[in-house]
Design a protein around this motif. Structure first.
Motif, mmCIF file in Angstrom:
data_model
loop_
_atom_site.group_PDB
_atom_site.id
_atom_site.type_symbol
_atom_site.label_atom_id
_atom_site.label_comp_id
_atom_site.label_asym_id
_atom_site.label_seq_id
_atom_site.Cartn_x
_atom_site.Cartn_y
_atom_site.Cartn_z
ATOM 1 N N TYR A 86 44.714 -18.792 32.275
ATOM 2 C CA TYR A 86 44.105 -19.089 30.986
ATOM 3 C C TYR A 86 42.590 -19.100 31.104
ATOM 4 C CZ TYR A 86 43.687 -23.960 32.652
ATOM 5 O OH TYR A 86 43.394 -25.091 33.370
ATOM 6 N N LYS B 77 39.219 -20.959 29.624
ATOM 7 C CA LYS B 77 38.737 -22.159 28.939
ATOM 8 C C LYS B 77 37.351 -21.872 28.381
ATOM 9 C CE LYS B 77 37.620 -27.017 29.726
ATOM 10 N NZ LYS B 77 37.574 -28.103 30.727
ATOM 11 N N TYR C 259 41.759 -23.004 24.913
ATOM 12 C CA TYR C 259 42.472 -22.555 26.098
ATOM 13 C C TYR C 259 43.287 -21.328 25.678
ATOM 14 C CZ TYR C 259 41.253 -27.256 27.593
ATOM 15 O OH TYR C 259 40.560 -28.417 27.903
ATOM 16 N N ASN D 260 44.196 -31.051 32.576
ATOM 17 C CA ASN D 260 43.056 -30.937 31.662
ATOM 18 C C ASN D 260 42.816 -32.202 30.844
ATOM 19 O OD1 ASN D 260 41.879 -28.053 31.741
ATOM 20 N ND2 ASN D 260 44.091 -27.783 31.912
#
Length: 114
Positions: free
Chosen positions: A14, A16, A51, A85
């Motif tokens: 992913y 961010k 995200y 996270n």
């Protein structure tokens, strides 16, 4: 910043971006990857931390398990992601193939959805 959630021999990649107080998880369509959301992330980054995921078999994500991905596995992966996270509450957005992951996430974490 490109990151990944490890799961057994696999990994869910992913990107961010943004710096807002709210969290938004983005799931792309079939044959795409996280970069499809670049314009959206630019527009929303003052308000959200975004995200943008590469779903399995797309972008940098790898599914190396012999068995198909099941909802129970998706819950474990997402729980690990949310914990790492420090995300308590979040919003989700997805379309096409990503819509299935969005709906599964909604079903698995209804008390954490904005």
């Amino acid at each position: 910043m490109q990151l990944a959630v490890p799961y057994k021999n696999s990994s869910l990649a992913y990107q961010k971006s943004g710096h807002g107080e709210k969290s938004l998880l983005l799931f792309h369509g079939f044959g795409q990857h996280h970069k499809i959301f670049e314009t959206l992330t630019e527009a929303l980054s003052p308000h959200y931390t975004l995200y943008a995921f590469d779903l399995f078999f797309h972008g940098q994500s790898k599914w190396e398990d012999e068995t198909p991905l099941e909802k129970k596995m998706w819950r474990e992966i997402m729980l690990q992601f949310l914990t790492e996270n420090k995300i308590e509450r979040f919003s989700v957005l997805g379309f096409s193939l990503g819509g299935k992951f969005t709906l599964a996430t909604l079903e698995l974490f209804p008390d954490r959805i904005e």
